[in-house]
Write a protein that holds these residues in place. Sequence first.
Motif, mmCIF file in Angstrom:
data_model
loop_
_atom_site.group_PDB
_atom_site.id
_atom_site.type_symbol
_atom_site.label_atom_id
_atom_site.label_comp_id
_atom_site.label_asym_id
_atom_site.label_seq_id
_atom_site.Cartn_x
_atom_site.Cartn_y
_atom_site.Cartn_z
ATOM 1 N N ASP A 78 0.846 -1.190 0.000
ATOM 2 C CA ASP A 78 0.000 0.000 0.000
ATOM 3 C C ASP A 78 0.882 1.241 0.000
ATOM 4 O O ASP A 78 1.622 1.469 0.966
ATOM 5 C CB ASP A 78 -0.898 -0.024 1.237
ATOM 6 N N PRO A 79 0.833 2.065 -1.032
ATOM 7 C CA PRO A 79 1.700 3.238 -1.089
ATOM 8 C C PRO A 79 1.354 4.286 -0.033
ATOM 9 O O PRO A 79 2.163 5.172 0.246
ATOM 10 C CB PRO A 79 1.493 3.787 -2.505
ATOM 11 N N ASP A 80 0.170 4.185 0.578
ATOM 12 C CA ASP A 80 -0.220 5.141 1.619
ATOM 13 C C ASP A 80 0.271 4.734 3.004
ATOM 14 O O ASP A 80 0.159 5.504 3.943
ATOM 15 C CB ASP A 80 -1.735 5.316 1.647
ATOM 16 N N GLU A 81 0.790 3.507 3.156
ATOM 17 C CA GLU A 81 1.353 3.062 4.432
ATOM 18 C C GLU A 81 2.829 3.425 4.495
ATOM 19 O O GLU A 81 3.587 3.131 3.573
ATOM 20 C CB GLU A 81 1.236 1.539 4.585
ATOM 21 N N GLU A 111 -0.756 5.675 8.256
ATOM 22 C CA GLU A 111 -1.593 5.451 7.080
ATOM 23 C C GLU A 111 -2.637 6.549 7.030
ATOM 24 O O GLU A 111 -3.353 6.766 8.008
ATOM 25 C CB GLU A 111 -2.264 4.075 7.147
ATOM 26 N N SER A 112 -2.674 7.249 5.918
ATOM 27 C CA SER A 112 -3.606 8.370 5.738
ATOM 28 C C SER A 112 -3.507 9.356 6.903
ATOM 29 O O SER A 112 -4.519 9.829 7.413
ATOM 30 C CB SER A 112 -5.039 7.848 5.582
ATOM 31 N N GLY A 113 -2.299 9.606 7.364
ATOM 32 C CA GLY A 113 -2.076 10.571 8.429
ATOM 33 C C GLY A 113 -2.322 10.064 9.842
ATOM 34 O O GLY A 113 -2.142 10.794 10.802
#
Length: 139
Positions: A78-81, A111-113
């Motif tokens: 996951d590129p957001d992690e 993840e996502s802030g």
Amino acid sequence: MAKRGARRSAADDPNRPCPCGSGLPYADCCGPVHRGVGTAGTAEALMRSRFSAFAVGDADYLLRSWHSSTRPARLRLDPDERWTRLEILDTDAGGLFDTTGTVRFRAHYRESGRAGTLDERSRFVREDGRWVYLDALPD
């Protein structure tokens, strides 16, 4: 995909500490293991190298360091992690002369802030003479 390349470039900076928390530069710690020019001598060292692979986005290394009987066919990170810190909580066996070992760890990520943690007790075995990740043990 651009994010994955950016993560790898940052980790390859010879002055940047290795994500595994050893205090050594990535280029002298997990980097050689990821490139296949070094090996993890213990189950804990393999755990650290796998955490670093998550941190730098090296899915190929994660698959190569996974036991053949439990390895998925594909792995999409996951590129957001963003994996930020590793704590080794306990080890059982997994030394230079062992064939099995477990490592209990806590991995910190964003993840996502939002901050999160993954607590796991992982099982490692030797396959063809090298340490590989087998699976996670239930709590």
